[in-house]
Design a protein around this motif. Structure first.
Motif, PDB file in Angstrom:
ATOM      1  N   SER A 188       0.821  -1.198   0.000  1.00  0.00           N
ATOM      2  CA  SER A 188       0.000   0.000   0.000  1.00  0.00           C
ATOM      3  C   SER A 188       0.862   1.257   0.000  1.00  0.00           C
ATOM      4  CB  SER A 188      -0.919  -0.018   1.208  1.00  0.00           C
ATOM      5  OG  SER A 188      -0.143   0.041   2.374  1.00  0.00           O
ATOM      6  N   ASN A 189       2.141   1.092   0.338  1.00  0.00           N
ATOM      7  CA  ASN A 189       2.971   2.264   0.526  1.00  0.00           C
ATOM      8  C   ASN A 189       3.945   2.531  -0.625  1.00  0.00           C
ATOM      9  OD1 ASN A 189       3.406   4.384   2.215  1.00  0.00           O
ATOM     10  ND2 ASN A 189       5.143   3.409   3.245  1.00  0.00           N
ATOM     11  N   ARG A 224       3.285   8.438  -2.310  1.00  0.00           N
ATOM     12  CA  ARG A 224       3.032   7.043  -1.888  1.00  0.00           C
ATOM     13  C   ARG A 224       1.538   6.729  -1.926  1.00  0.00           C
ATOM     14  NH1 ARG A 224       7.614   4.597  -1.460  1.00  0.00           N
ATOM     15  NH2 ARG A 224       9.283   6.124  -1.292  1.00  0.00           N
ATOM     16  N   GLU A 258      -1.789   7.449   0.701  1.00  0.00           N
ATOM     17  CA  GLU A 258      -1.388   8.494   1.646  1.00  0.00           C
ATOM     18  C   GLU A 258      -1.942   9.819   1.136  1.00  0.00           C
ATOM     19  OE1 GLU A 258       2.773   6.956   3.607  1.00  0.00           O
ATOM     20  OE2 GLU A 258       2.858   8.663   2.263  1.00  0.00           O
ATOM     21  N   THR A 287      -5.230   7.634  -3.606  1.00  0.00           N
ATOM     22  CA  THR A 287      -4.041   8.376  -3.182  1.00  0.00           C
ATOM     23  C   THR A 287      -4.356   9.846  -3.419  1.00  0.00           C
ATOM     24  OG1 THR A 287      -2.674   6.533  -3.863  1.00  0.00           O
ATOM     25  CG2 THR A 287      -1.576   8.676  -3.651  1.00  0.00           C
ATOM     26  N   ASP A 326      -0.200  12.820   5.476  1.00  0.00           N
ATOM     27  CA  ASP A 326       0.848  11.920   5.968  1.00  0.00           C
ATOM     28  C   ASP A 326       2.213  12.489   5.636  1.00  0.00           C
ATOM     29  OD1 ASP A 326      -0.884   9.499   6.699  1.00  0.00           O
ATOM     30  OD2 ASP A 326      -1.511   9.965   4.647  1.00  0.00           O
TER      31      ASP A 326
END
Ligand SMILES: Nc1ncnc2c1ncn2[C@@H]1O[C@H](COP(=O)(O)OP(=O)(O)OP(=O)(O)O)[C@@H](O)[C@H]1O
Length: 258
Positions: free
Chosen positions: A7-8, A35, A38, A205, A221
């Protein structure tokens, strides 16, 4: 975490990016990884290149005459400026919400169905389902489900902005670009959009330009601080706000300039 599927991973990345409007050098050697799942906030004083950078991520700047770009922007590893890129598809996958709510002068329903219809969906039941899902996704369904045929311009500013978010969601993007989406809204509508952004990052995102430092701190984030076309500092929002490494970042976030 797996670089490509976790996910990152960096769903979008700008590398050594320079951008010119004629003689104006608006972005200077910008490097930034966005990312997945985020919220990345772009902050900095007026005219420092935040909107320009945001628009390079879905090639909205292509529409302006006499612009030049150098360097690379990738989306899921593919260079979006490569020859042969399907720009309409890119803009579907990387959607944009603007500063001022800009619904089309048509019904709430037709605003949402507009994009899917352009992409070839004609079936009424499917469109009904998309309209409902998108309005729910933008936390607007409960307020408008009984007046879908009403003109979208009859909605309040905050509702119009959520409608614009629903309109983008209707074409199932992966990335949402937001250019100061709450700057024209009252505090309650702002709060609703902020809550919505935090919810939306589960599925999407998000990259947001904001002049509101508290907002960046609350919802993002990662933060990138732009100054005169350069990224001075980027990283975890908490670190940027609590322990900035560059004096200019500290001066900006503490309100000493900008
Ligand atoms: N269409 C354009 N033609 C020429 N120059 C432009 C154009 N759009 C932006 N610029 C210039 O590029 C630079 C960066 O502008 P940009 O709008 O990206 O800044 P910004 O950080 O988003 O500002 P703001 O916070 O005020 O929205 C500025 O010097 C601006 O004057």
């Amino acid at each position: 975490m797996n670089e490509q599927t976790g996910s990152n991973f960096a769903i979008m990345e700008a590398t050594n990016l320079d951008f010119y409007y004629g003689q104006v050098h608006a972005l200077k050697n910008v490097n930034l990884a966005i990312r997945a799942h985020e919220v990345t906030a772009l902050i900095g004083p007026s005219g420092c290149g935040k909107s320009t950078f945001l628009k390079t991520l879905n090639r909205m700047n292509d529409l302006i005459e006499d612009v030049r770009i150098q360097g690379k922007v990738t989306f899921e590893g593919e260079d979006i400026y490569a020859k042969g890129t399907d720009v309409a598809l890119l803009r579907k996958r990387v959607g944009m919400v603007f500063q001022k709510p800009n619904p089309f002068p048509m019904s709430i329903y037709d605003n949402i169905a507009y994009g899917p219809r352009i992409h070839g969906i004609k079936d009424r039941k499917r469109l009904d389902a998309i309209v409902e899902k998108s309005l729910k996704g933008a936390a607007l369904w409960d307020e408008v489900h009984d007046r879908l045929r009403k003109n979208a311009l009859s909605l309040s500013g905050g509702q119009q902005q959520r409608l614009c978010i629903a309109r983008v969601l209707a074409v199932e993007p992966e990335v949402l670009l937001m250019d100061e989406p709450t700057s024209a809204l009252d505090p309650i509508s702002t709060q609703k959009i902020e809550d919505l952004i935090v919810e939306l990052k589960e599925k999407y995102t998000i990259v947001i330009v904001t002049h509101n430092m508290q907002q960046a701190g609350r919802i993002s984030d990662k933060t990138a601080f732009f100054l005169k076309g350069e990224i001075i500092e980027s990283g975890e929002t908490d670190a940027i706000f609590q322990t900035p490494q560059d004096q200019r970042t500290e001066d900006y976030i503490t309100g000493r300039f900008g």
